[in-house]
Motif scaffolding. Structure first.
Motif, short mmCIF file in Angstrom:
data_model
loop_
_atom_site.label_atom_id
_atom_site.label_comp_id
_atom_site.label_asym_id
_atom_site.label_seq_id
_atom_site.Cartn_x
_atom_site.Cartn_y
_atom_site.Cartn_z
N ASN A 237 0.82 -1.22 0.00
CA ASN A 237 0.00 0.00 0.00
C ASN A 237 0.85 1.27 0.00
N SER A 238 1.96 1.21 -0.71
CA SER A 238 2.87 2.36 -0.73
C SER A 238 2.22 3.59 -1.35
N THR A 239 2.45 4.74 -0.73
CA THR A 239 1.98 6.02 -1.29
C THR A 239 3.15 6.92 -1.66
N MET A 240 4.35 6.33 -1.71
CA MET A 240 5.53 7.10 -2.08
C MET A 240 5.47 7.51 -3.54
N VAL A 241 5.78 8.78 -3.81
CA VAL A 241 5.71 9.29 -5.18
C VAL A 241 7.03 9.88 -5.67
N GLY A 242 8.07 9.86 -4.84
CA GLY A 242 9.33 10.43 -5.30
C GLY A 242 10.43 10.36 -4.26
N ILE A 243 11.63 10.80 -4.66
CA ILE A 243 12.81 10.85 -3.80
C ILE A 243 13.29 12.29 -3.75
N GLY A 244 13.71 12.74 -2.59
CA GLY A 244 14.18 14.11 -2.45
C GLY A 244 15.37 14.24 -1.53
N MET A 245 16.01 15.38 -1.61
CA MET A 245 17.08 15.75 -0.67
C MET A 245 16.59 16.97 0.11
N SER A 246 16.71 16.92 1.41
CA SER A 246 16.20 18.02 2.24
C SER A 246 17.26 18.54 3.20
N MET A 247 18.52 18.43 2.81
CA MET A 247 19.62 18.86 3.67
C MET A 247 19.55 20.36 3.96
N GLU A 248 20.00 20.74 5.16
CA GLU A 248 20.08 22.17 5.48
C GLU A 248 21.30 22.81 4.82
N GLY A 249 22.31 22.02 4.52
CA GLY A 249 23.49 22.54 3.86
C GLY A 249 24.12 21.45 3.02
N ILE A 250 24.77 21.86 1.94
CA ILE A 250 25.41 20.88 1.06
C ILE A 250 26.91 21.21 1.05
N GLU A 251 27.61 20.82 0.01
CA GLU A 251 29.05 21.06 -0.10
C GLU A 251 29.82 20.36 1.02
N GLN A 252 29.43 19.13 1.31
CA GLN A 252 30.15 18.24 2.22
C GLN A 252 29.68 16.81 1.90
N ASN A 253 30.50 15.81 2.25
CA ASN A 253 30.16 14.40 2.04
C ASN A 253 29.65 14.11 0.62
N PRO A 254 30.46 14.36 -0.40
CA PRO A 254 30.00 14.13 -1.78
C PRO A 254 29.48 12.71 -2.02
N ILE A 255 30.07 11.74 -1.36
CA ILE A 255 29.67 10.35 -1.61
C ILE A 255 28.20 10.11 -1.26
N VAL A 256 27.73 10.76 -0.21
CA VAL A 256 26.34 10.57 0.22
C VAL A 256 25.37 11.14 -0.82
N TYR A 257 25.69 12.30 -1.36
CA TYR A 257 24.81 12.95 -2.33
C TYR A 257 24.91 12.27 -3.70
N ASP A 258 26.08 11.72 -4.02
CA ASP A 258 26.19 10.93 -5.24
C ASP A 258 25.23 9.74 -5.18
N LEU A 259 25.20 9.06 -4.06
CA LEU A 259 24.38 7.86 -3.94
C LEU A 259 22.90 8.18 -3.94
N VAL A 260 22.47 9.17 -3.18
CA VAL A 260 21.03 9.46 -3.12
C VAL A 260 20.53 9.98 -4.47
N ALA A 261 21.37 10.71 -5.20
CA ALA A 261 20.96 11.18 -6.52
C ALA A 261 20.78 9.99 -7.47
N GLU A 262 21.65 9.00 -7.34
CA GLU A 262 21.54 7.81 -8.18
C GLU A 262 20.28 7.01 -7.86
N MET A 263 19.83 7.04 -6.61
CA MET A 263 18.66 6.25 -6.22
C MET A 263 17.38 6.70 -6.93
#
Length: 583
Positions: A237-263
């Motif tokens: 019964n999933s109601t998920m419609v998308g994937i997002g990033m909601s970080m308060e700040g970026i420009e750190q931990n590139p590996i994490v953002y690479d992976l979530v963007a790929e997902m």
């Protein structure tokens, strides 16, 4: 200034020039988003109103909000006014707000964000009342745009215990199905979808929050990122419609953002270990076996935080403790506990069990000796990879991470010496700590990703005259230090919220601040008096105020050899310490 119903301090009144220039920038951003086929999200009326509205509409149901992280509930910085959503005026203003916005911008994607209840608890928990609030808020949007869709953060459901199932369901069901989308804001750590029957049938976006205030800390939960969105999408019964990033700040931990963007493009869970095995080649443009080994270690340590704690950086250097030294559990009182534990364990978890410590110990969820081993492999790979800018960034960041945790342990040694009345120990370790801060500033100067200068210059470049440049620079300095609403003897409750490991900031602010505290430790022991906490605060706050108002220029370009500097600091601090400061 109010954001999401919460005040944001600026120190100066907003000028008409600032408002006009911001509007021009907004229009450019919106135009570009439409060109790229994106759906911009515009704001809707959330109920926040100026105090003067009470004079114009004396019968309107306007209440004053409570204190939100201010020192003395100073009305200049907090306690804004909120128009009750059930007041007829709410819909009128909501309609006018949307219409004026459409007139100004010319078009809309029909999606509007509104977070009236974000860290702002409703006055009554009756589900019927909650439902009427939600319906009125949406009616304000819909009266201005019949196709309106309400986009709402789900942060309130994890942040505020007020939102039990009846209240949550009442708010979510107050809007017609398909006219609300919720952001499951912190889904990689604390997802709401599994415990809310998929937001009680309301569409939601699986979001990764990850970072608070742009703090610099190597941290992540890669396994959750590589599987969480898929688990949510294929669940019953999933109601998920998308994937997002909601970080308060970026420009750190590139590996994490690479992976979530790929997902966003994956239909099945990622084998994160296999993904990691090819990551260093993709990132540095060349395969080096020792780097693959290093990233395997980092995957199992820094990027495998499973303790469920918010990673708000509280390293001593960037978030110095504002407490009496006798309220801190010293290194000696907890080191023995560590050596009884066979698996990596959070120091914070131990302190919760064993002490009533008032000091907010830095988050530590991994084996520090393993991370230093990864640093050794990074340095070993340097002769082949030092020409890669991304390698140099990661090398500086990893060296910084190791030294930062070493500094936390060194601080506890200083406290232990103080508590043992060992003035020579305090002096020796304090000098070592301050020298370390200076050395870290040199390290950070080796890569443009860790410089204070670009932050300050980017703020000044927005100005249209010298007075505005002064204001914008003050704001930029204040945001990363005190957050402004301090008194002469009371620090802001949001001090160091936006802390940064940036070259220039360590040398000119974090180091001198620590030196003041150590001075009072030394004087306390030499004079046989207690620690003068109020005097320490007074000097620290003065230092902060002076630094915020300063106009000195910081470099815009990096300076120094990242590989040689990292190798030097590893030899100086971490080689010998590798076996002595792990848990």
């Amino acid at each position: 200034m109010v954001t999401d119903g919460k005040p944001a301090w600026m120190g100066w009144p907003s000028s008409s020039k600032l408002v006009r220039s911001t509007l021009i920038l907004q229009k450019k951003i919106l135009a570009r988003m439409y060109e790229l086929g994106m759906n911009p999200v515009l704001p809707a009326f959330s109920g926040n109103v100026p105090a003067a509205l009470k004079n114009i509409y004396p019968l309107a149901r306007i209440t004053r909000l409570g204190n939100w992280f201010t020192v003395r509930s100073d009305p200049r910085w907090c306690c804004t006014f909120l128009l009750d959503a059930t007041d007829p005026l709410f819909v009128d203003i909501g309609k006018a707000f949307i219409q004026e916005q459409l007139k100004e911008y010319g078009r809309t994607s029909h999606i509007y964000n509104c977070d009236t209840f974000d860290e702002n608890t409703p006055p009554v928990d009756d589900p019927g009342y909650i439902s009427s609030l939600g319906a009125a808020i949406f009616r304000g949007m819909q009266s201005g745009d019949k196709d309106a869709v309400w986009l709402m953060q789900g942060w309130l459901f994890s942040y505020d215990p007020f939102w039990r199932p009846p209240q949550m369901k009442a708010l979510l069901h107050s809007v017609p199905v398909g006219r609300m989308v919720v952001l499951d804001l912190f889904a990689e750590v604390k997802p709401i979808w599994p415990t809310s029957e998929q937001f009680y049938g309301i569409p939601y976006i699986w979001c990764m929050l990850h970072n608070f205030a742009g703090n610099i800390e190597m941290y992540g939960i890669l396994d959750n990122v590589g599987s969480g969105p898929v688990d949510a999408r294929i669940s019953e019964n999933s109601t998920m419609v998308g994937i997002g990033m909601s970080m308060e700040g970026i420009e750190q931990n590139p590996i994490v953002y690479d992976l979530v963007a790929e997902m966003a493009f994956q239909h099945v869970k990622i084998d994160v270990k296999a993904w990691i095995d090819t990551y260093s080649s993709r990132r540095y443009g060349k395969y080096v076996s020792s780097m693959q080994d290093a990233w395997t270690i980092l995957y199992h340590t820094l990027y495998n935080c499973t303790d469920g704690a918010y990673d708000k950086n509280r390293d001593v250097i960037v978030s110095f403790p504002d407490v009496d030294p006798f309220s801190i559990s010293s290194l000696g009182s907890i080191t023995g506990i560590y050596h009884l534990i066979s698996k990596p364990t959070s120091r914070r978890a131990i302190l919760r069990e064993r002490t009533d410590d008032s000091y907010d110990h830095p988050h530590l969820w991994y084996s520090t000796s393993e991370v230093v081993r990864a640093l050794e492999l990074f340095i070993k790979s340097g002769d082949e990879l030092s020409g890669s800018n991304t390698y140099r960034y990661d090398l500086v960041d990893l060296t910084r991470q190791g030294l930062a945790k070493y500094a936390n342990e060194l601080f506890l040694k200083i406290i232990e010496a103080y508590q043992l009345n060992d003035v020579l120990g305090v002096i020796h370790n304090s000098q070592k700590f301050l020298e370390l801060v200076e050395d870290m500033d040199i390290l950070l100067a080796c890569h443009e990703g860790f410089l204070l200068g670009p932050w300050l210059e980017s703020a000044k470049q927005l100005a249209q005259d010298q007075e505005q440049a002064k204001q914008f620079e003050w704001n930029a300095r204040t945001q990363i230090t005190m957050w402004f609403d301090n008194t002469q003897v009371e620090a802001s409750l949001l001090r160091d919220y936006g802390n940064k490991y940036w070259s220039g900031l360590l040398r000119d602010y974090y180091g001198p601040r620590a030196a003041i505290y150590f001075k009072f430790l030394k004087e306390s022991l030499e004079k046989g008096d207690g620690f003068r906490l109020k005097d320490w605060r007074k000097e620290w706050i003065k230092l902060t105020n002076d630094w915020q108002s300063d106009r000195n220029i910081y470099p815009m370009q990096s300076n120094g050899d990242a590989l040689n500097t990292s190798r030097w600091l590893y030899d100086k601090y971490l080689r010998e310490a590798r076996t002595t400061y792990d848990h």
